[in-house]
Design a protein around this motif. Structure first.
Motif, short mmCIF file in Angstrom:
data_model
loop_
_atom_site.label_atom_id
_atom_site.label_comp_id
_atom_site.label_asym_id
_atom_site.label_seq_id
_atom_site.Cartn_x
_atom_site.Cartn_y
_atom_site.Cartn_z
N ARG A 125 77.44 -50.86 8.17
CA ARG A 125 78.44 -50.81 7.14
C ARG A 125 78.74 -50.90 6.23
NH1 ARG A 125 73.35 -55.49 4.94
NH2 ARG A 125 74.99 -57.17 4.20
N MET A 126 78.54 -49.94 5.90
CA MET A 126 79.14 -49.50 4.24
C MET A 126 80.82 -48.94 4.36
SD MET A 126 79.45 -48.91 0.81
CE MET A 126 78.19 -48.94 -0.59
N GLU B 161 83.21 -50.50 6.93
CA GLU B 161 83.19 -51.34 7.12
C GLU B 161 83.68 -51.95 6.21
OE1 GLU B 161 80.31 -52.78 9.63
OE2 GLU B 161 80.71 -52.41 12.01
N HIS B 162 82.25 -52.23 5.37
CA HIS B 162 83.22 -53.17 3.97
C HIS B 162 83.93 -51.60 3.38
CE1 HIS B 162 82.55 -54.70 0.45
NE2 HIS B 162 82.33 -53.68 -0.42
N VAL B 163 84.30 -50.78 3.24
CA VAL B 163 85.28 -50.19 2.15
C VAL B 163 86.22 -50.07 2.79
CG1 VAL B 163 85.59 -47.62 1.36
CG2 VAL B 163 83.49 -48.64 1.20
N ASN C 190 87.84 -53.19 2.51
CA ASN C 190 87.62 -54.20 0.65
C ASN C 190 88.00 -52.56 -0.27
OD1 ASN C 190 87.44 -56.62 2.08
ND2 ASN C 190 84.98 -55.97 1.90
N TYR D 43 86.49 -49.64 -2.37
CA TYR D 43 85.25 -49.72 -3.43
C TYR D 43 85.70 -48.71 -4.43
CZ TYR D 43 80.56 -48.71 -4.78
OH TYR D 43 79.48 -48.84 -5.01
N ALA E 68 76.08 -49.96 -2.01
CA ALA E 68 76.32 -51.14 -1.40
C ALA E 68 76.51 -52.52 -2.41
CB ALA E 68 75.32 -50.89 -0.10
N PRO E 69 77.64 -53.24 -1.33
CA PRO E 69 77.54 -54.96 -2.37
C PRO E 69 76.51 -55.28 -1.92
CG PRO E 69 79.80 -53.81 -0.70
CD PRO E 69 78.42 -53.43 -0.63
N TRP E 70 75.55 -55.80 -0.99
CA TRP E 70 74.35 -56.42 -0.34
C TRP E 70 73.69 -55.85 -1.30
CZ3 TRP E 70 76.92 -52.48 2.91
CH2 TRP E 70 76.85 -51.79 3.01
#
Length: 124
Positions: free
Chosen positions: A18-19, A21-23, A26, A28, A120-122
């Motif tokens: 998940r991290m 995919e986020h990075v 988007n 970091y 992590a954003p979440w």
């Protein structure tokens, strides 16, 4: 009475992915050119088993990464950040990929074993 040492555990693969995919989508770090995001992604991909080569060390493990491996690699990245005290191979990584890269590796592997070097954003 002494506390018994327990080895660090990696976050679940699902969180690592998940991290990633986020990075990937988007970024970091606010500094896109210092290598931090590259170090972060190299660490996550290695910890999640997507790549064999560790982000700082020279030799692949030849097996899945565990929490102790991640802690050891985190320490190597920390040594590389410090420069002078590091083994020549670790200094070389810092020189070639930059301080941002090894800082990204160190922060990410700390997070991957439960530290709070990044979030992590979440999690915020």
């Amino acid at each position: 009475m002494s506390a018994e040492w327990t080895p660090p555990e990696l976050r679940p693969e699902q969180e690592l992915v998940r991290m990633i995919e986020h990075v990937t989508a988007n970024g970091y770090s606010s500094n896109k050119h210092d290598g931090y995001d590259k170090g972060l992604l190299a660490s996550l991909n290695w910890a999640a088993g997507r790549t064999e080569k560790p982000p700082v060390s020279a030799d692949p493990l030849g097996r899945p990464v565990n929490g102790t491996d991640a802690k050891r690699e985190q320490y190597r990245a920390y040594e590389a950040m410090k420069g002078g005290i590091a083994e020549p191979e670790l200094r070389r990584v810092a020189e070639e990929k930059g301080r941002g890269y090894v800082t990204g590796v160190e922060n990410t592997l700390s997070w991957a074993i439960g530290g709070d070097a990044l979030w992590a954003p979440w999690e915020t």
